[in-house]
Scaffold this motif. Structure first.
Motif, short mmCIF file in Angstrom:
data_model
loop_
_atom_site.label_atom_id
_atom_site.label_comp_id
_atom_site.label_asym_id
_atom_site.label_seq_id
_atom_site.Cartn_x
_atom_site.Cartn_y
_atom_site.Cartn_z
N LEU A 127 0.83 -1.21 0.00
CA LEU A 127 0.00 0.00 0.00
C LEU A 127 0.87 1.26 0.00
CD1 LEU A 127 -2.94 -0.99 2.38
CD2 LEU A 127 -2.92 -0.92 -0.12
N LEU A 128 1.93 1.23 0.81
CA LEU A 128 2.86 2.37 0.84
C LEU A 128 3.45 2.60 -0.56
CD1 LEU A 128 4.58 4.39 2.61
CD2 LEU A 128 6.31 2.60 2.64
N PHE A 129 3.91 1.49 -1.16
CA PHE A 129 4.49 1.56 -2.50
C PHE A 129 3.48 2.14 -3.48
CE2 PHE A 129 5.00 -0.44 -6.65
CZ PHE A 129 6.33 -0.17 -6.94
N THR A 130 2.22 1.66 -3.41
CA THR A 130 1.19 2.10 -4.36
C THR A 130 0.89 3.59 -4.19
OG1 THR A 130 0.22 -0.09 -4.23
CG2 THR A 130 -1.15 1.63 -5.18
N VAL A 131 0.62 4.00 -2.96
CA VAL A 131 0.20 5.38 -2.72
C VAL A 131 1.31 6.35 -3.13
CG1 VAL A 131 -0.41 7.05 -0.92
CG2 VAL A 131 -1.43 4.77 -0.91
N VAL A 132 2.53 6.10 -2.65
CA VAL A 132 3.61 7.05 -2.93
C VAL A 132 3.99 7.05 -4.41
CG1 VAL A 132 5.98 7.69 -2.38
CG2 VAL A 132 4.49 6.81 -0.59
N SER A 133 4.15 5.87 -5.01
CA SER A 133 4.61 5.87 -6.39
C SER A 133 3.53 6.42 -7.33
CB SER A 133 5.09 4.48 -6.82
OG SER A 133 4.03 3.58 -6.86
N VAL A 134 2.27 6.08 -7.11
CA VAL A 134 1.23 6.60 -8.00
C VAL A 134 1.10 8.11 -7.83
CG1 VAL A 134 -1.23 6.53 -8.57
CG2 VAL A 134 -0.01 4.41 -8.14
N PHE A 135 1.22 8.60 -6.60
CA PHE A 135 1.14 10.06 -6.39
C PHE A 135 2.27 10.77 -7.14
CE2 PHE A 135 2.65 13.76 -3.96
CZ PHE A 135 1.52 14.57 -4.06
N LEU A 136 3.50 10.29 -6.95
CA LEU A 136 4.63 10.95 -7.60
C LEU A 136 4.52 10.85 -9.13
CD1 LEU A 136 7.58 9.84 -5.29
CD2 LEU A 136 6.52 12.09 -5.44
N GLU A 137 4.11 9.67 -9.60
CA GLU A 137 3.98 9.50 -11.05
C GLU A 137 2.93 10.45 -11.62
OE1 GLU A 137 3.23 5.32 -11.33
OE2 GLU A 137 5.22 4.94 -10.53
N THR A 138 1.85 10.68 -10.88
CA THR A 138 0.80 11.57 -11.38
C THR A 138 1.32 13.01 -11.45
OG1 THR A 138 -0.72 10.14 -10.19
CG2 THR A 138 -1.63 12.16 -11.11
N VAL A 139 1.99 13.44 -10.39
CA VAL A 139 2.50 14.81 -10.37
C VAL A 139 3.54 15.03 -11.47
CG1 VAL A 139 3.79 16.50 -9.00
CG2 VAL A 139 2.01 15.10 -7.92
N PHE A 140 4.53 14.13 -11.52
CA PHE A 140 5.58 14.28 -12.54
C PHE A 140 5.00 14.07 -13.94
CE2 PHE A 140 8.72 12.80 -9.11
CZ PHE A 140 8.96 14.11 -8.72
N GLY A 141 4.09 13.12 -14.06
CA GLY A 141 3.48 12.85 -15.36
C GLY A 141 2.73 14.06 -15.87
N MET A 142 2.04 14.74 -14.95
CA MET A 142 1.29 15.94 -15.32
C MET A 142 2.25 17.04 -15.81
SD MET A 142 -1.69 17.50 -15.28
CE MET A 142 -2.86 16.97 -14.04
N ILE A 143 3.34 17.23 -15.08
CA ILE A 143 4.31 18.27 -15.47
C ILE A 143 4.86 17.95 -16.86
CG2 ILE A 143 6.56 19.28 -14.91
CD1 ILE A 143 5.85 18.75 -11.93
N ILE A 144 5.29 16.70 -17.05
CA ILE A 144 5.87 16.32 -18.34
C ILE A 144 4.84 16.48 -19.46
CG2 ILE A 144 6.80 14.39 -19.67
CD1 ILE A 144 8.10 13.41 -17.07
N ALA A 145 3.59 16.05 -19.19
CA ALA A 145 2.55 16.15 -20.22
C ALA A 145 2.29 17.60 -20.61
CB ALA A 145 1.26 15.50 -19.71
N LEU A 146 2.26 18.51 -19.62
CA LEU A 146 2.04 19.92 -19.92
C LEU A 146 3.18 20.47 -20.76
CD1 LEU A 146 0.65 21.13 -16.47
CD2 LEU A 146 -0.61 21.03 -18.63
N VAL A 147 4.41 20.03 -20.46
CA VAL A 147 5.57 20.52 -21.21
C VAL A 147 5.51 20.04 -22.65
CG1 VAL A 147 8.08 20.35 -21.44
CG2 VAL A 147 7.06 20.78 -19.20
N VAL A 148 5.32 18.73 -22.84
CA VAL A 148 5.36 18.24 -24.23
C VAL A 148 4.07 18.56 -24.99
CG1 VAL A 148 7.03 16.41 -23.79
CG2 VAL A 148 4.60 15.91 -23.60
N ASN A 149 3.06 19.07 -24.30
CA ASN A 149 1.83 19.46 -24.99
C ASN A 149 2.00 20.82 -25.66
OD1 ASN A 149 -0.87 19.08 -25.76
ND2 ASN A 149 -1.57 20.44 -24.12
N SER A 150 2.87 21.67 -25.12
CA SER A 150 3.06 22.97 -25.73
C SER A 150 3.94 22.84 -26.97
CB SER A 150 3.71 23.94 -24.73
OG SER A 150 4.88 23.35 -24.23
#
Lengths: 310, 420
Positions: free
Chosen positions: A98-121
């Motif tokens: 559960l620790l692995f799931t919560v932390v890794s999915v949270f970080l992946e979402t935040v970083f994924g969002m940043i990367i997606a916004l960058v490559v979307n422009s």
């Protein structure tokens, strides 16, 4: 056989309307798929449920005795607890997963969002960057896990020796779980970014032009427009990643070995019971428990956030 | 009439041809150190002699992984692998899937092997597999470094080992920042069970489960042995030693980065090979003893068994008989330091020349401590996991020896359940 049957049946049906004929045809066309699912998914699932109620050995599945729910919870006359739910190691595995799931999915979402916004422009080399960011995700997990295990090695690893100066991160479960979250984030952020990017591209660009005209700042645009409109895509991505993370297996197994992996991941615990210890019944019971845990989490996700899969 | 004769003749030739025709066998070999190459070479010699073909199946490196794979193959009654290489702790676990070799291999040939190892391979009177090579834990040391720091002999006790390793490590760290005093197998797997059993046994702490199936772990000597081992980490052993298996430890020792190493005999031939940085500088001794105890080495070793699901059992038995023969064991002893299981070979001059320590350490090999695989039967794996996990907790500082053995005792009772 199905191809012969369809036209002969379709003829009388036509009078009752084309819709009904179509529906009947669809069933025939779906039949092979349904049979395939029943054979490759339904039957193993049924066998797993079946064996979870028995005490059986992997090498001799024929000789089994009925236990009911004893594999889950069972105390002998001498007071020895035998069910896996009474095993502290299982709960350590659940906690770590559960620790692995919560932390890794949270970080992946935040970083994924940043990367997606960058490559979307729009910028030069955008197409190249979109392809390049998928490289970590394209490497098979077994390979990348082994690669990271070498990097974490305390005597010759780039991270273990070079950056941390001879610390053995993988030696201890409590630090190893963070080392593995790092590997998972490194590997799967790009997949998250890809899913979010697909959502971003479906947003109409004239909406942003209108917002610019009205004088909304980029920050307001992100919070008031992008994020709410992105919600359906984001939630689907979250469900996908959470399910993946809950059944994490290969990273732990490759980097920590079978014994340690059994106290860091639920699937590692199941594998050890089923394969290393040949406890077919107990292992199946653990597998059933994992199935139920994941199902409950999916139901919570879907109802709480009203996710639509269409 | 003529036609009938022709048919009979044709059938006869076909029958003869099929009887003498070559078969293809698959042999599952280990891949630690030189194992794979030696296994391939041995199989090739048999293939050349008999005109058959042998495919080599490369098994995983760690013994636990290998067992998992084999159990799946055997449970599915797969005929893919004809001859399996079996760990000495497995016969009790897998006996029902193997051909009884008693009677198929002449008794005189079987009796030439160490009796203890043949016994370990015999389950309820059935000879499950033939001994191929035996193993026992050994202490490797750097003769040049011992001399440099003023020591004339390898350590006799663990305390001496710790002192010597610390002194050499401190001295060598100046020139080589990664130098370690003592490396061993601390990863949580079967190898840690072997290492820890040696400490425990040499401290007089028993053998986890005794011959009658009684759990004997909750004693102060076992706790003291585990605490002593934990004190080595970060003082004479690198922090990462708790992630090392056999090959990681050997890699460090063989590249000249350690003064002492615990390993199996196979490491000798590799350490003396041309590309080794420590060639000619290695000594081998029995492992040290605990306070008031005797040195102990865990019995290891591998055997060859014929799968009951093999389609060519006769040929497979012949392959096993050939590979376990004195001639093959001699080649393996000279080329790879794989200890023969045939007593007579320990007097062979060519073998003693290649492995000078074989003669003097014969008692280590013959008196090696078996893991409790016989009294715990099918539950051995669970017992071993619980033991190595408890040891691992002490090594990682999560628990102290006394608390760990108390918890281990409960865990083992749980595994024992209604009996082993």
């Amino acid at each position: 056989m199905t191809t012969n049957a369809t036209p002969t049946q379709a003829a009388p049906v036509r009078r009752r309307g084309i819709e009904a004929a179509r529906a009947r045809q669809a069933i025939w066309l779906l039949l092979p798929t349904l049979i395939a699912i029943a054979v490759v998914a339904g039957y193993p699932l049924y066998r797993t449920f079946f064996f979870s109620l028995y005490e059986a050995n992997l090498t001799t599945p024929g000789e089994r005795t009925f236990l009911g729910l004893g594999n889950f919870w069972f105390t002998t006359e001498e007071g020895v607890p035998l069910g896996f739910l009474q095993d502290p190691k299982w709960w350590t595995a659940v906690k770590n997963t559960l620790l692995f799931t919560v932390v890794s999915v949270f970080l992946e979402t935040v970083f994924g969002m940043i990367i997606a916004l960058v490559v979307n422009s729009a910028f030069k080399g955008r197409a190249f960057l979109r392809t390049a960011m998928l490289v970590p995700w394209a490497i098979p997990t077994v390979v990348s896990a082994q690669m990271w295990a070498y990097m974490y090695n305390d005597s010759f690893g780039l991270v273990g020796r070079g950056i941390l100066g001879g610390q053995a991160l993988l030696a201890d479960v409590d630090s190893a779980i963070w080392a593995m979250i790092a590997v998972d984030v490194w590997k799967t952020t790009s997949f998250m970014a890809l899913l979010i990017l697909a959502g971003l591209q479906s947003l109409p660009s004239d909406m942003y032009e209108a917002a610019d005209m009205d004088g909304a700042s980029k920050w307001t645009q992100f919070w008031r427009m992008t994020l709410p409109l992105l919600r359906p895509a984001l939630l689907v991505a979250l469900v996908f990643r959470s399910l993946d993370a809950l059944r994490v297996f290969d990273i732990m197994y490759v980097m920590l070995g079978a014994n340690t992996a059994s106290s860091t991941s639920m699937t590692g615990y199941a594998r050890q019971a089923l394969i290393d210890n040949s406890l077919l019944g107990l292992g199946s019971a653990v597998a059933v428990a994992i199935f139920l845990i994941i199902m409950v989490i999916v139901v919570i996700y879907v109802t709480a956030f009203r996710v639509k899969f269409d | 009439m003529k036609k009938a004769l022709a048919i009979v003749g044709l059938t006869a030739t076909l029958g003869a041809a099929s009887q003498g025709s070559a078969v293809t066998l698959t042999l599952a070999c280990g891949t630690v150190g030189q194992e794979l190459q030696l296994c391939k070479d041995g199989a090739a010699r048999w293939a050349k002699k008999t005109g058959n073909t042998v495919n080599i199946f490369e098994s995983p490196n760690l013994t636990n992984d290998r067992l998992g794979l084999y159990q799946q193959q055997l449970a599915a009654r797969s005929s893919d692998i004809d001859v399996y290489q079996l760990d000495v702790i497995w016969p009790g676990l897998l006996s029902q899937h193997f051909v009884d070799l008693k009677g198929k291999i002449p008794a005189a040939e079987v009796n030439a092997h160490f009796k203890g190892i043949v016994d370990a391979n015999t389950v309820n009177g059935k000879l499950v597999s033939m001994p191929w090579f035996t193993d026992a834990g050994l202490l490797y040391y750097r003769t040049d470094l011992l001399r440099k720091y003023g020591y004339s002999a390898p350590p006799k006790t663990w305390a001496q080992l710790a002192t010597m390793a610390k002194k050499i490590q401190d001295g060598e760290r100046g020139a080589n920042s990664t130098f370690a005093g003592y490396v061993w197998q601390g990863k949580n797997y079967e190898g840690l069970t072997c290492n820890a059993l040696e400490w425990v046994s040499s401290f007089g702490g028993g053998t986890i489960v005794d011959g009658t199936g009684r759990i004997t772990v909750n004693n102060t000597k076992m706790a003291a042995a585990l605490d002593a081992a934990a004190s080595w980490i970060r003082t004479i052993s690198p922090a990462g030693v708790t992630t090392y298996g056999e090959e990681e430890a050997r890699g460090i020792f063989q590249s000249g980065n350690a003064a002492f190493m615990r390993n199996w005999p196979y490491a000798w031939a590799l350490g003396q090979s041309a590309d080794s940085k420590v060639k000619g500088k290695i000594g081998v001794a029995p492992l040290p003893a605990g306070p008031g105890g005797k040195p102990a080495a865990t019995l290891g070793g591998w055997n060859l068994g014929v799968s009951s699901y093999s389609k060519n059992q006769a040929a497979a038995v012949d392959l096993v008989r050939y590979l376990t023969s004195p001639a093959e064991q001699k080649i393996r002893a000279i080329e790879g330091t794989y200890n023969p299981t045939i007593q007579a070979l320990y007097k062979d001059q060519a073998i003693l020349k290649a492995n000078p320590f074989f003669g003097s350490l014969l008692s280590v090999f013959t008196n090696a401590v078996p893991r409790p695989s016989a009294p715990t039967r099918g539950k051995y794996n669970q017992v071993s996991q619980a033991f190595s996990t408890a040891v691992s907790d002490v090594l990682n500082g999560k628990s102290k020896g006394q608390a760990a053995v108390a918890k281990l005792s409960t865990d083992l009772a749980r595994i024992k359940g209604r009996g082993f």
